[in-house]
Write an enzyme that holds these catalytic residues in place. Structure first.
Site, PDB file in Angstrom:
ATOM      1  N   ILE A  97       0.760  -1.180   0.198  1.00 36.38           N
ATOM      2  CA  ILE A  97      -0.122  -0.003   0.170  1.00 36.38           C
ATOM      3  C   ILE A  97       0.943   1.244   0.085  1.00 36.38           C
ATOM      4  CG2 ILE A  97      -1.717   1.313   1.443  1.00 36.38           C
ATOM      5  CD1 ILE A  97      -2.847  -1.366   2.207  1.00 36.38           C
ATOM      6  N   HIS A 114      -4.363  -4.947 -11.617  1.00 39.33           N
ATOM      7  CA  HIS A 114      -5.110  -5.573 -10.236  1.00 39.33           C
ATOM      8  C   HIS A 114      -6.086  -6.598 -11.043  1.00 39.33           C
ATOM      9  CE1 HIS A 114      -6.980  -5.854  -6.628  1.00 39.33           C
ATOM     10  NE2 HIS A 114      -8.034  -6.133  -7.159  1.00 39.33           N
ATOM     11  N   GLN A 178      -4.893 -12.748 -19.515  1.00 42.47           N
ATOM     12  CA  GLN A 178      -5.435 -11.603 -20.013  1.00 42.47           C
ATOM     13  C   GLN A 178      -4.442 -10.211 -19.591  1.00 42.47           C
ATOM     14  OE1 GLN A 178      -7.372 -11.205 -22.518  1.00 42.47           O
ATOM     15  NE2 GLN A 178      -7.290 -13.634 -22.582  1.00 42.47           N
TER      16      GLN A 178
HETATM   17  C1  GAR Z   1      -0.855 -10.246 -10.722  1.00 45.60           C
HETATM   18  O1  GAR Z   1      -1.786 -11.290 -10.868  1.00 45.60           O
HETATM   19  C2  GAR Z   1      -1.304  -8.974 -10.421  1.00 45.60           C
HETATM   20  O2  GAR Z   1      -2.323  -8.601 -11.075  1.00 45.60           O
HETATM   21  C3  GAR Z   1      -1.513  -9.082  -8.783  1.00 45.60           C
HETATM   22  O3  GAR Z   1      -0.493  -9.714  -8.198  1.00 45.60           O
HETATM   23  C4  GAR Z   1      -0.046 -10.741  -9.420  1.00 45.60           C
HETATM   24  C5  GAR Z   1       1.420 -10.575  -9.669  1.00 45.60           C
HETATM   25  O4  GAR Z   1       1.775 -11.504 -10.482  1.00 45.60           O
HETATM   26  N1  GAR Z   1      -1.401  -7.589  -8.187  1.00 45.60           N
HETATM   27  C6  GAR Z   1      -2.284  -7.365  -7.335  1.00 45.60           C
HETATM   28  O5  GAR Z   1      -2.837  -8.246  -6.679  1.00 45.60           O
HETATM   29  C7  GAR Z   1      -2.215  -5.911  -6.753  1.00 45.60           C
HETATM   30  N2  GAR Z   1      -3.206  -5.622  -6.173  1.00 45.60           N
HETATM   31  P1  GAR Z   1       3.221 -11.355 -11.218  1.00 45.60           P
HETATM   32  O6  GAR Z   1       4.458 -11.122 -10.315  1.00 45.60           O
HETATM   33  O7  GAR Z   1       3.568 -12.576 -12.023  1.00 45.60           O
HETATM   34  O8  GAR Z   1       3.080 -10.322 -12.331  1.00 45.60           O
END
Ligand code: GAR
Length: 220
Positions: A97, A114, A178
């Site tokens: 945050i 998100h 996506q």
């Molecule tokens: C992703 O799904 C992203 O949308 C989410 O964390 C994951 C990270 O995956 N973000 C959140 O929840 C932020 N509020 P990654 O490290 O493989 O990109």
């Protein structure tokens, strides 16, 4: 475009970095005309750091556990980001945050992805909550960051179907596929000056049409 004119981004991660990787792949393939100035993680063990290093991207770790307060961490983080003079700061699974001062410092050049169709399901465990609610469509959102958590002008969303037999992992994987499509799109639109914020909403300029900002439901 000469490299001196090329826009620069800094990517912030906390974990495996698959969204970061999709951006790096966009750059490597020439689809995304942007320089990745640095990848910064708040967690030393973030898997995405090794991926970035392997691709020759400078990395930094600013471990939030080493700071006495959120504000102290955010101040240090902002200072390191500023060293790279980015046009855009890209939160890619950055699980912190952010304080109001940090958000204001990067106002208009800070975006987040998100894993839900905002404003539904801000916060954590979005896929589990979507299944519990029985929604029939779910998805992901790229938005400008404001001081309110998981809130701000929406740039692009992708929609996926939710199937009766889904569990959290299956749904998460469908959404993540996506995410990897829409984040490079959004970054490309930003660095090509194709979008602006008007009255708190994102407006697209020129030949670029809003219809491109919706990915329709797809199969499994
Ligand atoms: C992703 O799904 C992203 O949308 C989410 O964390 C994951 C990270 O995956 N973000 C959140 O929840 C932020 N509020 P990654 O490290 O493989 O990109």
């Amino acid at each position: 475009m000469k490299s001196s004119e090329m826009k620069r981004i800094v990517i912030l991660i906390s974990g495996r970095g698959s969204n970061m990787q999709s951006l790096l792949e966009g750059v490597a393939s020439g689809v995304l005309n942007v320089g990745v100035a640095a990848v910064i993680s708040n967690r030393p063990q973030a898997g995405g750091l090794a991926i970035a290093t392997a691709q020759g991207i400078p990395t930094r770790v600013i471990d939030h556990q080493q700071f006495v307060s959120r504000e102290a961490f955010d101040t240090a983080l902002a200072a390191v980001i500023d060293e790279f003079s980015p046009d855009l700061v890209v939160l890619a699974g950055f699980m912190r945050i952010l304080s109001d001062d940090f958000v204001r410092h990067f106002d208009g050049r800070l975006i987040n992805i998100h894993p839900s169709l905002l404003p539904s399901f801000p916060g954590l465990h979005t896929h589990r909550r979507a299944l519990e609610e029985g929604v029939k469509v779910h998805g992901c959102t790229v938005h400008f960051v404001t001081p309110t958590l998981d809130h701000g002008p929406i740039i692009v969303q992708a929609v996926v179907p939710v199937f009766d037999e889904d569990d959290e992992d299956r749904l998460a994987a469908r959404v993540l596929a996506q995410e990897h499509q829409i984040y490079p799109l959004a970054v490309g639109w930003f660095v090509n000056n194709q979008l602006r914020i008007v009255d708190g909403r994102v407006v697209f300029d020129g030949a670029h049409r809003f219809s491109e900002a919706l990915i329709s439901p797809q199969g499994r």
